[in-house]
Design a protein around this motif. Structure first.
Motif, PDB file in Angstrom:
ATOM      1  N   LEU A   1      48.231  41.875  44.425  1.00 37.10           N
ATOM      2  CA  LEU A   1      48.028  42.535  43.138  1.00 37.10           C
ATOM      3  C   LEU A   1      49.355  42.996  42.543  1.00 37.10           C
TER       4      LEU A   1
ATOM      5  N   GLY B   1      38.654  40.792  49.715  1.00 40.03           N
ATOM      6  CA  GLY B   1      39.202  41.187  48.418  1.00 40.03           C
ATOM      7  C   GLY B   1      40.658  40.793  48.294  1.00 40.03           C
TER       8      GLY B   1
ATOM      9  N   ASP C   1      34.305  43.955  38.575  1.00 43.02           N
ATOM     10  CA  ASP C   1      34.688  44.712  39.765  1.00 43.02           C
ATOM     11  C   ASP C   1      35.935  44.119  40.398  1.00 43.02           C
ATOM     12  N   LEU C   2      36.789  44.987  40.874  1.00 38.77           N
ATOM     13  CA  LEU C   2      37.999  44.572  41.567  1.00 38.77           C
ATOM     14  C   LEU C   2      37.876  45.020  43.016  1.00 38.77           C
ATOM     15  N   HIS C   3      37.846  44.042  43.921  1.00 35.80           N
ATOM     16  CA  HIS C   3      37.747  44.316  45.351  1.00 35.80           C
ATOM     17  C   HIS C   3      39.131  44.177  45.968  1.00 35.80           C
ATOM     18  N   VAL C   4      39.544  45.198  46.711  1.00 40.19           N
ATOM     19  CA  VAL C   4      40.866  45.238  47.316  1.00 40.19           C
ATOM     20  C   VAL C   4      40.708  45.501  48.803  1.00 40.19           C
TER      21      VAL C   4
END
Length: 127
Positions: free
Chosen positions: A34, A28, A18-21
């Motif tokens: 990024l 995130g 999972d990528l949390h932004v």
């Protein structure tokens, strides 16, 4: 890619994880982090391939990114300077310089932002 809203940002589910932004680092990765990471890592990967094709494989590579943002214009990224520290046995400075130029021309991330973000680079060879 699909992003789902969370209380403090967004998440996307990818095969690697999972990528949390989020705009807040507590929740995130920040979007600018990024973007800079994408440019730095893409450049590094392309550079490594170019060095391999030139028969100058590197045994190690590190890259640092210095970022200049413009607070008056939505805090946008205006400049990124990438500094590569490259280790290897048969690295020749002039050929590495040429490899750097080639990697810029062939890096999809650098080419994607070439008219909006000034990207410069430097390198040092460590034996």
């Amino acid at each position: 890619m699909q992003f789902e809203a969370k209380e403090n940002g967004f998440v996307t589910h990818l095969s690697y994880g999972d990528l949390h932004v989020s705009g807040d680092e507590q929740y995130g990765f920040r979007p600018y982090q990024l973007m800079v990471s994408s440019i730095a890592i893409c450049s590094s990967g392309v550079l490594r391939k170019v060095l391999d094709k030139m028969r100058m494989p590197c045994s190690d590579m590190k890259v640092t990114a210095e970022v200049v943002r413009n607070e008056e214009k939505a805090n946008r990224i205006e400049k990124i300077h990438l500094h590569f520290i490259i280790s290897g046995e048969h690295l020749q400075e002039e050929k590495v310089k040429k490899a750097m130029e080639t990697s810029h021309k062939n890096c999809p991330m650098v080419q994607s932002v070439r008219d909006s973000i000034q990207i410069t680079d430097s390198f040092e060879i460590v034996v």
